[in-house]
Write a protein that holds these residues in place. Sequence first.
Motif, PDB file in Angstrom:
ATOM      1  N   GLY A  65       0.825  -1.192   0.000  1.00  0.00           N
ATOM      2  CA  GLY A  65       0.000   0.000   0.000  1.00  0.00           C
ATOM      3  C   GLY A  65       0.863   1.246   0.000  1.00  0.00           C
ATOM      4  N   GLN A  66       0.207   2.397  -0.044  1.00  0.00           N
ATOM      5  CA  GLN A  66       0.924   3.659  -0.146  1.00  0.00           C
ATOM      6  C   GLN A  66       1.402   4.187   1.214  1.00  0.00           C
ATOM      7  OE1 GLN A  66      -2.303   3.365  -0.031  1.00  0.00           O
ATOM      8  NE2 GLN A  66      -3.086   5.034   1.244  1.00  0.00           N
ATOM      9  N   GLY A  67       0.914   3.606   2.279  1.00  0.00           N
ATOM     10  CA  GLY A  67       1.316   4.016   3.617  1.00  0.00           C
ATOM     11  C   GLY A  67       0.356   5.015   4.228  1.00  0.00           C
ATOM     12  N   THR A  68       0.213   4.925   5.543  1.00  0.00           N
ATOM     13  CA  THR A  68      -0.606   5.876   6.280  1.00  0.00           C
ATOM     14  C   THR A  68       0.151   6.291   7.550  1.00  0.00           C
ATOM     15  OG1 THR A  68      -2.810   6.283   7.243  1.00  0.00           O
ATOM     16  CG2 THR A  68      -1.907   4.077   7.531  1.00  0.00           C
ATOM     17  N   GLN A  69       0.157   7.576   7.811  1.00  0.00           N
ATOM     18  CA  GLN A  69       0.933   8.104   8.927  1.00  0.00           C
ATOM     19  C   GLN A  69       0.185   7.927  10.246  1.00  0.00           C
ATOM     20  OE1 GLN A  69       4.137   9.746   8.992  1.00  0.00           O
ATOM     21  NE2 GLN A  69       3.837   9.531  11.212  1.00  0.00           N
ATOM     22  N   VAL A  70       0.889   7.404  11.220  1.00  0.00           N
ATOM     23  CA  VAL A  70       0.373   7.325  12.586  1.00  0.00           C
ATOM     24  C   VAL A  70       1.314   8.134  13.479  1.00  0.00           C
ATOM     25  CG1 VAL A  70      -0.021   5.825  14.564  1.00  0.00           C
ATOM     26  CG2 VAL A  70      -0.754   5.105  12.276  1.00  0.00           C
ATOM     27  N   THR A  71       0.764   9.105  14.172  1.00  0.00           N
ATOM     28  CA  THR A  71       1.556   9.945  15.067  1.00  0.00           C
ATOM     29  C   THR A  71       0.953   9.885  16.463  1.00  0.00           C
ATOM     30  OG1 THR A  71       2.119  11.443  13.242  1.00  0.00           O
ATOM     31  CG2 THR A  71       2.472  12.256  15.485  1.00  0.00           C
ATOM     32  N   VAL A  72       1.777   9.514  17.430  1.00  0.00           N
ATOM     33  CA  VAL A  72       1.329   9.404  18.810  1.00  0.00           C
ATOM     34  C   VAL A  72       2.047  10.477  19.626  1.00  0.00           C
ATOM     35  CG1 VAL A  72       1.044   7.902  20.799  1.00  0.00           C
ATOM     36  CG2 VAL A  72       1.022   6.933  18.485  1.00  0.00           C
ATOM     37  N   SER A  73       1.301  11.378  20.202  1.00  0.00           N
ATOM     38  CA  SER A  73       1.893  12.465  20.984  1.00  0.00           C
ATOM     39  C   SER A  73       1.969  12.068  22.455  1.00  0.00           C
ATOM     40  CB  SER A  73       1.059  13.734  20.822  1.00  0.00           C
ATOM     41  OG  SER A  73      -0.242  13.545  21.334  1.00  0.00           O
ATOM     42  N   SER A  74       2.997  12.590  23.099  1.00  0.00           N
ATOM     43  CA  SER A  74       3.191  12.237  24.523  1.00  0.00           C
ATOM     44  C   SER A  74       2.480  13.218  25.439  1.00  0.00           C
ATOM     45  CB  SER A  74       4.682  12.231  24.842  1.00  0.00           C
ATOM     46  OG  SER A  74       5.252  13.488  24.523  1.00  0.00           O
TER      47      SER A  74
END
Length: 122
Positions: free
Chosen positions: A113-122
């Motif tokens: 797939g093209q990729g999907t961004q996952v961002t987890v903030s602290s």
Amino acid sequence: QVQLVESGGGLVQAGGSLRLSCAASGSIFSIGRMSWYRQVPGNQRELVAGRTSGGSTNYADSVKGRFTISSDNAKNTVYLQMNSLKPEDTAVYYCHAEITTYQARGTMFSYWGQGTQVTVSS
């Protein structure tokens, strides 16, 4: 032609949850293994979780007990439920599938797939 389309990424606070989806479409005769990988800039792409067509699963040690891979075979879709997310889970998540097409039934090809961004903030 085969396409893998991911969805479900985004920004979430630490401890939160996200569910990624990956739908395979096209001239699909059969699907073998479907997996999720992730990549951080400067690092190699790493396996997060995988699932065979028979339902066997495996997980990276870093996500065991927090992530669950599942699939809807009728929809050619694989999911990744991500709970108790940590900042170190931040990455681009890629779907991967081993697929046999109607045009080449004797051969299994690898698709991303093209990729999907996952961002987890602290």
